[in-house]
Design a protein around this motif. Structure first.
Motif, PDB file in Angstrom:
ATOM      1  N   GLU A  94       0.285  -1.364  -0.323  1.00 59.19           N
ATOM      2  CA  GLU A  94      -0.165   0.122   0.025  1.00 59.19           C
ATOM      3  C   GLU A  94       1.092   1.438  -0.252  1.00 59.19           C
ATOM      4  O   GLU A  94       0.649   2.154  -0.790  1.00 59.19           O
ATOM      5  CB  GLU A  94      -1.089   0.183   1.215  1.00 59.19           C
ATOM      6  CG  GLU A  94      -1.904  -1.084   0.933  1.00 59.19           C
ATOM      7  CD  GLU A  94      -3.084  -1.168   2.309  1.00 59.19           C
ATOM      8  OE1 GLU A  94      -3.026  -0.255   3.050  1.00 59.19           O
ATOM      9  OE2 GLU A  94      -3.977  -2.188   1.808  1.00 59.19           O
ATOM     10  N   SER A  95       2.193   1.320   1.020  1.00 56.31           N
ATOM     11  CA  SER A  95       2.863   2.344   1.099  1.00 56.31           C
ATOM     12  C   SER A  95       3.672   2.473  -0.653  1.00 56.31           C
ATOM     13  O   SER A  95       3.753   3.716  -1.072  1.00 56.31           O
ATOM     14  CB  SER A  95       4.258   1.547   1.967  1.00 56.31           C
ATOM     15  OG  SER A  95       3.555   1.879   2.749  1.00 56.31           O
ATOM     16  N   GLU A  96       3.902   1.597  -1.230  1.00 50.70           N
ATOM     17  CA  GLU A  96       4.421   1.556  -2.428  1.00 50.70           C
ATOM     18  C   GLU A  96       3.902   2.110  -3.231  1.00 50.70           C
ATOM     19  O   GLU A  96       3.508   3.065  -4.477  1.00 50.70           O
ATOM     20  CB  GLU A  96       5.048   0.061  -3.324  1.00 50.70           C
ATOM     21  CG  GLU A  96       6.426   0.018  -2.820  1.00 50.70           C
ATOM     22  CD  GLU A  96       6.512  -1.629  -2.973  1.00 50.70           C
ATOM     23  OE1 GLU A  96       5.589  -2.328  -3.315  1.00 50.70           O
ATOM     24  OE2 GLU A  96       7.850  -2.069  -2.542  1.00 50.70           O
ATOM     25  N   LEU A  97       1.860   1.803  -3.160  1.00 50.41           N
ATOM     26  CA  LEU A  97       0.770   2.343  -4.589  1.00 50.41           C
ATOM     27  C   LEU A  97       1.278   3.605  -3.638  1.00 50.41           C
ATOM     28  O   LEU A  97       0.382   4.257  -5.043  1.00 50.41           O
ATOM     29  CB  LEU A  97       0.379   1.340  -4.211  1.00 50.41           C
ATOM     30  CG  LEU A  97      -1.406   1.938  -4.763  1.00 50.41           C
ATOM     31  CD1 LEU A  97      -1.655   1.869  -6.407  1.00 50.41           C
ATOM     32  CD2 LEU A  97      -2.992   1.748  -4.292  1.00 50.41           C
ATOM     33  N   MET A  98       0.642   4.277  -2.556  1.00 51.00           N
ATOM     34  CA  MET A  98       0.808   6.092  -2.571  1.00 51.00           C
ATOM     35  C   MET A  98       1.605   6.620  -3.000  1.00 51.00           C
ATOM     36  O   MET A  98       1.999   7.410  -3.503  1.00 51.00           O
ATOM     37  CB  MET A  98       0.194   5.863  -1.452  1.00 51.00           C
ATOM     38  CG  MET A  98      -0.379   7.136  -0.549  1.00 51.00           C
ATOM     39  SD  MET A  98      -0.536   7.455   1.054  1.00 51.00           S
ATOM     40  CE  MET A  98       0.446   5.965   1.792  1.00 51.00           C
ATOM     41  N   THR A 156      -4.827   4.513 -13.563  1.00 51.08           N
ATOM     42  CA  THR A 156      -5.559   3.175 -13.685  1.00 51.08           C
ATOM     43  C   THR A 156      -4.861   1.771 -13.480  1.00 51.08           C
ATOM     44  O   THR A 156      -5.902   0.634 -12.825  1.00 51.08           O
ATOM     45  CB  THR A 156      -6.793   3.463 -14.576  1.00 51.08           C
ATOM     46  OG1 THR A 156      -7.630   4.852 -14.562  1.00 51.08           O
ATOM     47  CG2 THR A 156      -8.064   1.882 -14.669  1.00 51.08           C
ATOM     48  N   ALA A 157      -4.025   1.573 -13.985  1.00 50.72           N
ATOM     49  CA  ALA A 157      -3.940   0.177 -13.960  1.00 50.72           C
ATOM     50  C   ALA A 157      -3.063  -0.994 -12.635  1.00 50.72           C
ATOM     51  O   ALA A 157      -3.482  -1.297 -12.576  1.00 50.72           O
ATOM     52  CB  ALA A 157      -3.271   0.037 -15.596  1.00 50.72           C
ATOM     53  N   LEU A 158      -2.335   0.598 -12.542  1.00 48.18           N
ATOM     54  CA  LEU A 158      -1.793   0.666 -11.383  1.00 48.18           C
ATOM     55  C   LEU A 158      -2.086  -0.084 -10.203  1.00 48.18           C
ATOM     56  O   LEU A 158      -2.111  -0.543  -9.065  1.00 48.18           O
ATOM     57  CB  LEU A 158      -0.471   2.296 -10.733  1.00 48.18           C
ATOM     58  CG  LEU A 158      -0.014   2.122  -9.726  1.00 48.18           C
ATOM     59  CD1 LEU A 158       1.172   0.557  -9.485  1.00 48.18           C
ATOM     60  CD2 LEU A 158       0.496   2.809  -9.300  1.00 48.18           C
TER      61      LEU A 158
END
Length: 405
Positions: A117-121, A184-186
């Motif tokens: 979740e940190s990497e996503l953010m 969006t893909a991420l």
């Protein structure tokens, strides 16, 4: 006085003579060289409450009897494990609880989830900065294109300059669209990763919207059923590489009954045979099913063959680890038979009692075959159509033994 005594003596002699002429019925009469016959007086007949049945050819179901133990069916049981390492924060169920598909069984905290979740953010923030620059570029190129178009329309500028400006605008617009597609893909890819790890649905969208990391993983039941195993408690560390499941959830509408049959019964046993099951916990209740597995080899220690039946259990009465009696129906045969209750053992032989009159019964030695259910096969000693005593046969045997002693 002497005269009175003489009269009394005469009466006693007369009474004894009358008894000698009309003796009371004896319980047993043995004819010389013939069969034993038992005769009962009216009081004995009333106490015996005799009933009879007919020796006749009956079609009887052949059976193999065995004991067994109830197990949850492996093909109806799902093991629930974790896909990430973590610390158990909460366990919501106990063994024996009924759960629904999708219900949360336990919650754990995982560094793996918080890292994803940190990497996503972080990546979304970077894309957001790129998008802001792309929006600025789109606005600049749009203004440049509009100016070149006006100059071209006023015949001041050239077509070539307008087409170059239009191309730059299209490139800027494509770059902005690419950034949005990448974002969006991420989010979609991360959402799938989190779903596989056990995060809540929509967790990736929540992280992006709230810009807050949640390291909790929700362990869910993948099917409705009964929790048959629970191996974790709050505060424990769990390892995704550990082969031991956290929970097992079983659909107990059908269960397995595993038993053993003896060598002499093996030729009569095969898959597909119907079975009936009785269990002490539910006297008078019979469960039904079908034999679906017969082992290929004997147990070398017990010299028995393992068999397994799938038993219908829609009411959920059969529980794993219960002991039960299994009857395997292996076919039928038509034989001369009498109810098993009509047969008594007398010394080294078996006998039955045939009525010869209202109060007299003849003892018949029997040669018996198989006991099939509630009936006994008669090989010799009775003819088809002959009546035999059922209720009361034990009392008749007692009278016969009393005389013999």
């Amino acid at each position: 006085m002497k005269r009175v005594l003489a009269v009394i003596a005469a009466l006693l002699v007369a009474g004894c003579s009358a008894q000698a002429e009309n003796p009371a019925p004896r319980p047993v009469v043995a004819t010389a060289g013939g069969p034993v016959r038992v005769r009962l007086d009216p009081a004995q007949l009333a106490r015996a409450q005799i009933t009879t049945a007919t020796a006749q050819k009956r079609r009887l179901g052949l059976q193999v009897l065995t004991g067994g133990q109830v197990q949850s069916a492996a093909n109806r049981t799902l093991q629930v494990a974790t896909a990430v390492d973590g610390l158990i924060e909460r366990v919501n169920v106990q063994a024996g609880d009924r759960v629904q598909a999708g219900q949360v069984l336990a919650v754990l905290k995982s560094n793996d989830v918080s890292q994803i979740e940190s990497e996503l953010m972080q990546q979304v923030l970077e894309l957001q900065a790129d998008r802001q620059q792309a929006v600025v570029q789109v606005n600049l190129t749009r203004s440049q294109r509009d100016r070149e178009r006006k100059l071209f329309d006023d015949r001041i500028g050239s077509r070539a300059d307008y087409e170059v400006a239009q191309s730059e605008y299209q490139k800027a617009l494509a770059a902005l669209t690419g950034i949005d597609s990448k974002r969006t893909a991420l989010i979609t890819a991360t959402a799938e990763r989190l779903r596989l790890l056990g995060a809540l649905p929509g967790e990736a969208v929540r992280v992006v919207g709230e810009r807050r990391v949640d390291d909790r993983v929700y362990i869910r039941a993948r099917r409705s059923g009964i929790v048959t195993e629970r191996s974790v408690n709050p505060g424990e560390l769990v390892d995704a590489d550990d082969s031991k499941p956290m929970f097992a959830v079983a659909d107990l509408s059908e269960v397995w009954l595993v038993g053993q049959v003896f060598e002499q019964d093996i030729p009569r046993v095969h898959t597909g045979l119907p079975v009936s099951v009785r269990i002490d916990s539910y006297p008078g209740k019979t469960f039904t099913g079908r034999l679906d597995y017969v082992a290929a080899a004997l147990d070398p220690d017990t010299r028995t063959l393992a068999v397994r039946a799938t038993v219908y259990n829609r009411e959920g009465r059969l529980k794993p680890a219960m002991f039960a009696r299994m009857t395997i129906a292996t076919g039928s045969v038509q034989v001369l038979s009498v109810p098993a209750e009509a047969v008594q053992k007398s010394g080294e032989i078996y006998v039955a009692y045939v009525p010869v009159s209202g109060d007299t019964f003849e003892e018949r030695p029997l040669k018996l075959g198989r006991t099939i259910g509630n009936y006994v096969e008669v090989l010799a000693g009775l003819k088809p159509g002959e009546p035999v005593v059922v209720r009361g046969s034990l009392q008749l045997q007692g009278q016969a033994q009393q005389l013999a002693s």
